[in-house]
Design a protein around this motif. Structure first.
Motif, PDB file in Angstrom:
ATOM      1  N   THR A  45      10.080  -9.547   2.727  1.00  0.00           N
ATOM      2  CA  THR A  45       9.844  -9.413   4.060  1.00  0.00           C
ATOM      3  C   THR A  45       9.074 -10.612   4.638  1.00  0.00           C
ATOM      4  O   THR A  45       9.319 -11.183   5.797  1.00  0.00           O
ATOM      5  N   SER A  46       8.040 -11.191   4.064  1.00  0.00           N
ATOM      6  CA  SER A  46       7.156 -12.416   4.487  1.00  0.00           C
ATOM      7  C   SER A  46       8.227 -13.694   4.732  1.00  0.00           C
ATOM      8  O   SER A  46       8.030 -14.339   5.579  1.00  0.00           O
ATOM      9  N   THR A  47       9.134 -13.838   3.578  1.00  0.00           N
ATOM     10  CA  THR A  47      10.344 -14.822   3.699  1.00  0.00           C
ATOM     11  C   THR A  47      11.203 -14.867   4.959  1.00  0.00           C
ATOM     12  O   THR A  47      11.570 -15.580   5.766  1.00  0.00           O
ATOM     13  N   LEU A  48      11.533 -13.254   5.413  1.00  0.00           N
ATOM     14  CA  LEU A  48      12.388 -13.176   6.377  1.00  0.00           C
ATOM     15  C   LEU A  48      11.549 -13.694   7.486  1.00  0.00           C
ATOM     16  O   LEU A  48      12.045 -14.153   8.657  1.00  0.00           O
ATOM     17  N   CYS A  49      10.315 -13.081   7.738  1.00  0.00           N
ATOM     18  CA  CYS A  49       9.800 -13.307   8.851  1.00  0.00           C
ATOM     19  C   CYS A  49       9.371 -14.892   9.014  1.00  0.00           C
ATOM     20  O   CYS A  49       9.378 -15.368  10.248  1.00  0.00           O
ATOM     21  N   ALA A  50       9.148 -15.495   8.028  1.00  0.00           N
ATOM     22  CA  ALA A  50       8.867 -17.084   7.951  1.00  0.00           C
ATOM     23  C   ALA A  50      10.138 -17.724   8.657  1.00  0.00           C
ATOM     24  O   ALA A  50      10.059 -18.946   9.282  1.00  0.00           O
ATOM     25  N   GLN A  51      11.311 -17.524   8.423  1.00  0.00           N
ATOM     26  CA  GLN A  51      12.436 -17.941   9.053  1.00  0.00           C
ATOM     27  C   GLN A  51      12.620 -17.650  10.494  1.00  0.00           C
ATOM     28  O   GLN A  51      13.377 -18.639  10.886  1.00  0.00           O
ATOM     29  N   THR A  52      11.913 -16.923  10.986  1.00  0.00           N
ATOM     30  CA  THR A  52      12.004 -16.840  12.701  1.00  0.00           C
ATOM     31  C   THR A  52      11.441 -18.094  13.149  1.00  0.00           C
ATOM     32  O   THR A  52      11.626 -18.304  14.430  1.00  0.00           O
ATOM     33  N   GLY A  53      10.389 -18.694  12.482  1.00  0.00           N
ATOM     34  CA  GLY A  53       9.827 -19.960  13.273  1.00  0.00           C
ATOM     35  C   GLY A  53       8.515 -19.482  14.052  1.00  0.00           C
ATOM     36  O   GLY A  53       7.899 -20.350  14.312  1.00  0.00           O
ATOM     37  N   LEU A  54       8.216 -18.322  13.890  1.00  0.00           N
ATOM     38  CA  LEU A  54       7.110 -17.677  14.756  1.00  0.00           C
ATOM     39  C   LEU A  54       6.131 -17.800  13.730  1.00  0.00           C
ATOM     40  O   LEU A  54       6.144 -17.781  12.423  1.00  0.00           O
ATOM     41  N   LYS A  55       4.828 -17.362  14.259  1.00  0.00           N
ATOM     42  CA  LYS A  55       3.550 -17.475  13.591  1.00  0.00           C
ATOM     43  C   LYS A  55       3.719 -16.302  12.364  1.00  0.00           C
ATOM     44  O   LYS A  55       4.100 -15.120  12.962  1.00  0.00           O
ATOM     45  N   VAL A  56       3.247 -16.577  11.298  1.00  0.00           N
ATOM     46  CA  VAL A  56       3.260 -15.521  10.176  1.00  0.00           C
ATOM     47  C   VAL A  56       1.850 -15.741   9.426  1.00  0.00           C
ATOM     48  O   VAL A  56       1.751 -17.050   9.094  1.00  0.00           O
ATOM     49  N   VAL A  57       1.179 -14.783   9.336  1.00  0.00           N
ATOM     50  CA  VAL A  57       0.095 -14.484   8.570  1.00  0.00           C
ATOM     51  C   VAL A  57       0.313 -13.804   7.425  1.00  0.00           C
ATOM     52  O   VAL A  57       0.447 -12.590   7.614  1.00  0.00           O
ATOM     53  N   CYS A  58       0.055 -14.274   6.277  1.00  0.00           N
ATOM     54  CA  CYS A  58       0.210 -13.377   5.022  1.00  0.00           C
ATOM     55  C   CYS A  58      -1.000 -13.380   4.630  1.00  0.00           C
ATOM     56  O   CYS A  58      -1.910 -14.010   4.271  1.00  0.00           O
ATOM     57  N   VAL A  59      -1.440 -11.821   4.382  1.00  0.00           N
ATOM     58  CA  VAL A  59      -2.748 -11.267   4.172  1.00  0.00           C
ATOM     59  C   VAL A  59      -2.985 -10.840   2.574  1.00  0.00           C
ATOM     60  O   VAL A  59      -2.037  -9.913   2.246  1.00  0.00           O
ATOM     61  N   GLU A  60      -3.963 -11.149   1.802  1.00  0.00           N
ATOM     62  CA  GLU A  60      -4.084 -10.644   0.736  1.00  0.00           C
ATOM     63  C   GLU A  60      -5.338  -9.669   0.610  1.00  0.00           C
ATOM     64  O   GLU A  60      -6.257  -9.983   1.563  1.00  0.00           O
ATOM     65  N   MET A  61      -5.328  -8.492   0.225  1.00  0.00           N
ATOM     66  CA  MET A  61      -6.234  -7.513   0.468  1.00  0.00           C
ATOM     67  C   MET A  61      -6.433  -6.759  -0.689  1.00  0.00           C
ATOM     68  O   MET A  61      -6.443  -5.624  -0.820  1.00  0.00           O
ATOM     69  N   PRO A  62      -7.114  -7.517  -1.755  1.00  0.00           N
ATOM     70  CA  PRO A  62      -7.379  -6.787  -3.200  1.00  0.00           C
ATOM     71  C   PRO A  62      -8.287  -5.715  -3.042  1.00  0.00           C
ATOM     72  O   PRO A  62      -9.552  -5.813  -2.229  1.00  0.00           O
ATOM     73  N   ILE A  63      -8.119  -4.853  -3.646  1.00  0.00           N
ATOM     74  CA  ILE A  63      -9.193  -3.579  -4.019  1.00  0.00           C
ATOM     75  C   ILE A  63      -9.152  -3.288  -5.261  1.00  0.00           C
ATOM     76  O   ILE A  63      -8.198  -2.582  -6.007  1.00  0.00           O
ATOM     77  N   HIS A  64     -10.001  -3.774  -6.282  1.00  0.00           N
ATOM     78  CA  HIS A  64     -10.024  -3.820  -7.757  1.00  0.00           C
ATOM     79  C   HIS A  64      -8.509  -4.182  -8.096  1.00  0.00           C
ATOM     80  O   HIS A  64      -7.920  -3.375  -9.018  1.00  0.00           O
ATOM     81  N   GLN A  65      -8.057  -5.092  -7.601  1.00  0.00           N
ATOM     82  CA  GLN A  65      -6.756  -5.485  -8.007  1.00  0.00           C
ATOM     83  C   GLN A  65      -6.450  -6.308  -9.374  1.00  0.00           C
ATOM     84  O   GLN A  65      -7.137  -6.811  -9.686  1.00  0.00           O
ATOM     85  N   ALA A  66      -5.266  -5.851  -9.953  1.00  0.00           N
ATOM     86  CA  ALA A  66      -5.126  -6.592 -11.143  1.00  0.00           C
ATOM     87  C   ALA A  66      -4.811  -7.878 -11.048  1.00  0.00           C
ATOM     88  O   ALA A  66      -4.276  -8.202 -10.137  1.00  0.00           O
ATOM     89  N   ALA A  67      -5.305  -8.803 -11.919  1.00  0.00           N
ATOM     90  CA  ALA A  67      -5.283 -10.130 -11.793  1.00  0.00           C
ATOM     91  C   ALA A  67      -3.740 -10.598 -11.580  1.00  0.00           C
ATOM     92  O   ALA A  67      -3.442 -11.610 -11.062  1.00  0.00           O
ATOM     93  N   SER A  68      -2.728  -9.908 -12.438  1.00  0.00           N
ATOM     94  CA  SER A  68      -1.329 -10.451 -12.343  1.00  0.00           C
ATOM     95  C   SER A  68      -0.803 -10.189 -10.981  1.00  0.00           C
ATOM     96  O   SER A  68       0.039 -11.129 -10.590  1.00  0.00           O
ATOM     97  N   HIS A  69      -1.321  -9.213 -10.365  1.00  0.00           N
ATOM     98  CA  HIS A  69      -0.806  -8.776  -9.059  1.00  0.00           C
ATOM     99  C   HIS A  69      -1.260 -10.149  -7.786  1.00  0.00           C
ATOM    100  O   HIS A  69      -0.361 -10.642  -7.351  1.00  0.00           O
ATOM    101  N   VAL A  70      -2.365 -10.262  -8.139  1.00  0.00           N
ATOM    102  CA  VAL A  70      -3.215 -11.356  -7.433  1.00  0.00           C
ATOM    103  C   VAL A  70      -2.322 -12.594  -7.404  1.00  0.00           C
ATOM    104  O   VAL A  70      -2.069 -13.530  -6.601  1.00  0.00           O
ATOM    105  N   ALA A  71      -2.308 -13.121  -8.694  1.00  0.00           N
ATOM    106  CA  ALA A  71      -1.667 -14.404  -9.101  1.00  0.00           C
ATOM    107  C   ALA A  71      -0.433 -14.409  -8.487  1.00  0.00           C
ATOM    108  O   ALA A  71       0.074 -15.519  -8.060  1.00  0.00           O
TER     109      ALA A  71
END
Length: 268
Positions: A45-71
């Motif tokens: 989804t974020s890659t599709l949005c990025a291709q529009t050339g418009l502003k894209v903000v990718c947000v990380e929102m960890p809540i006790h998140q597994a390290a592998s997911h964060v990585a």
């Protein structure tokens, strides 16, 4: 029961990107905000949005998140920022918010129900956070749900990850999302990871929760669309079809418009 995607990835990619750009332009917004989980859906989804050339903000929102997911999420964002100058990152660690929220709520209920409710609470806190970013930057919240999740088994949180402005991949089966992800060259670590919603703070996968794989559920969704019933199958196929039908039935409240009580004219 597995089915290889027949999606024409190059043409599908172009179609979705054009659709996103046209929608954002008509809405007079600056672009999109996407919650990044470390999974294939948010990466695509974020890659599709990025291709529009418009502003894209990718947000990380960890809540006790597994390290592998964060990585995995960070690997994807780093790669995306290198490829697209219109992409930026943001992080809001919501663990303390979640813990504070829990302190003011009752917890004297059955343990399994409590865990499920708290998992959904995580998703709703994240939705609120994405809309904050969307509000301050003038962005649309891009949803990351695929077809089998959104319209098959309802595997998402109502007003959590289901609370979005646009759904660019909601007409794609999970196999299509993987095919598109490979075409878009998202990190291999994401393409090979077992799908998980990461809402429970452990290593349970989507298949653990659903009782069937996405390939199996896609198969069942197609059989249901063709008008088949459980009586048509036996063994594992029957089990999977019954899982699909049960989830599709109990989660209709997520897929249908909110019921509105319409009063007769005689009462107005």
């Amino acid at each position: 029961m597995s089915k290889k995607s027949t999606l024409q990835v190059e043409k599908a990619n172009e179609f979705i990107v054009n659709w996103l750009k046209a929608y954002a332009t008509n809405a007079k917004v600056n672009g999109f905000v996407v919650g990044i989980s470390g999974g294939v859906d948010s990466a695509v989804t974020s890659t599709l949005c990025a291709q529009t050339g418009l502003k894209v903000v990718c947000v990380e929102m960890p809540i006790h998140q597994a390290a592998s997911h964060v990585a995995r999420g960070r690997e994807h964002i780093n790669q995306l920022m290198q490829r697209f100058p219109n992409v930026s990152r943001a992080e809001s660690n919501l663990t303390s918010v979640f813990e504070t929220f829990k302190e003011v709520l009752p917890n004297d209920t059955e343990e399994q129900q409590l865990h499920l409710t708290l998992a959904n609470t995580r998703a709703r806190i994240r939705m609120t956070t994405l809309y904050y970013y969307g509000g301050i930057y003038g962005l649309l919240v891009a949803g990351t749900g695929n077809k089998v999740e959104d319209f098959g088994v309802g595997f998402y949180t109502k007003y959590g990850d289901g609370g979005v402005d646009v759904s660019p991949i909601a007409d794609l089966m999970k196999s299509d999302v993987f095919a598109l992800g490979a075409y878009l060259k998202i990190p291999e670590s994401i393409l090979t990871a077992s799908p998980t919603d990461g809402l429970f703070g452990d290593d349970r996968t989507d298949e653990d929760q659903l009782g069937a794989s996405y390939d199996e559920l896609e198969w069942a969704m197609r059989q249901d669309e063709e008008g088949k019933s459980a009586a048509s199958f036996s063994g594992r196929e029957k089990t999977v079809f019954e899982i699909y039908k049960r989830l599709n039935t109990i989660n209709q409240h997520k897929m249908q418009p909110i019921p509105v009580c319409i009063l007769p004219q005689s009462l107005k």
